[in-house]
Design an enzyme around this catalytic site. Sequence first.
Site, mmCIF file in Angstrom:
data_model
loop_
_atom_site.group_PDB
_atom_site.id
_atom_site.type_symbol
_atom_site.label_atom_id
_atom_site.label_comp_id
_atom_site.label_asym_id
_atom_site.label_seq_id
_atom_site.Cartn_x
_atom_site.Cartn_y
_atom_site.Cartn_z
ATOM 1 N N LYS A 25 0.835 -1.200 0.000
ATOM 2 C CA LYS A 25 0.000 0.000 0.000
ATOM 3 C C LYS A 25 0.871 1.252 0.000
ATOM 4 O O LYS A 25 0.615 2.215 0.710
ATOM 5 C CB LYS A 25 -0.917 -0.016 1.216
ATOM 6 C CG LYS A 25 -1.866 -1.214 1.217
ATOM 7 C CD LYS A 25 -2.762 -1.236 2.425
ATOM 8 C CE LYS A 25 -3.668 -2.417 2.540
ATOM 9 N NZ LYS A 25 -3.858 -3.297 1.467
ATOM 10 N N CYS A 26 1.890 1.218 -0.828
ATOM 11 C CA CYS A 26 2.905 2.273 -0.882
ATOM 12 C C CYS A 26 2.822 2.979 -2.230
ATOM 13 O O CYS A 26 2.371 2.392 -3.212
ATOM 14 C CB CYS A 26 4.279 1.612 -0.687
ATOM 15 S SG CYS A 26 5.700 2.701 -0.858
ATOM 16 N N GLY A 27 3.298 4.195 -2.275
ATOM 17 C CA GLY A 27 3.370 4.912 -3.545
ATOM 18 C C GLY A 27 4.285 4.245 -4.554
ATOM 19 O O GLY A 27 4.231 4.544 -5.744
#
Length: 187
Positions: free
Chosen positions: A34-36
């Site tokens: 759930k990271c950029g």
Amino acid sequence: MGVYGFSAKAINGQEINLEEYKGKVVLIVNTAGKCGFTYQYEDLQKLYDRYKDKGFVILGFPCNQFDNQEPDSNDRIQTNCLLNYGVSFPLFQKIDVRDGGATPLFRYLSSQKPFEGFNPFHPVAKILIPLLNDKHPEYLSDDYSIKWNFTKFLIDADGEVVKRFECTTDPIDMENDIEKLLEAVSV
């Protein structure tokens, strides 16, 4: 010895001695779903598909230390990686990669090559750098610790760390470095 003196638990719980990868070019990456930078899974898989038959392997190590960006269970991580990104390279159980709880493998990796800075022109860096300066300045207080998800370590066939790539280096931009190491293996 390099990384071959370490072991880690595969995502299915099986203990894997990294000596199994002796003679291969290895890319070790701390990941998060759930990271950029999560989109990098797709390009990591492309690199793996392109070079796996030439002696290259990627080892993914999920980590939840950076703003709770990998909160899922190991089973769910594996499912998400497969369904959303087609990940078939080896994944390991969720670990810590910095501070006192860091696994021995990541303490070793981060001690081998210093942080060389983020690419300030990377689109996600425009969000990441101010976030780190504002919320987590302690992450930037030393030259060796892991700063964020998707830090990548390129390991030669002898198990030695050759290069460190920060999260703002997209996987495809590492291709020349990977190819050079693979050429040395095949000679």
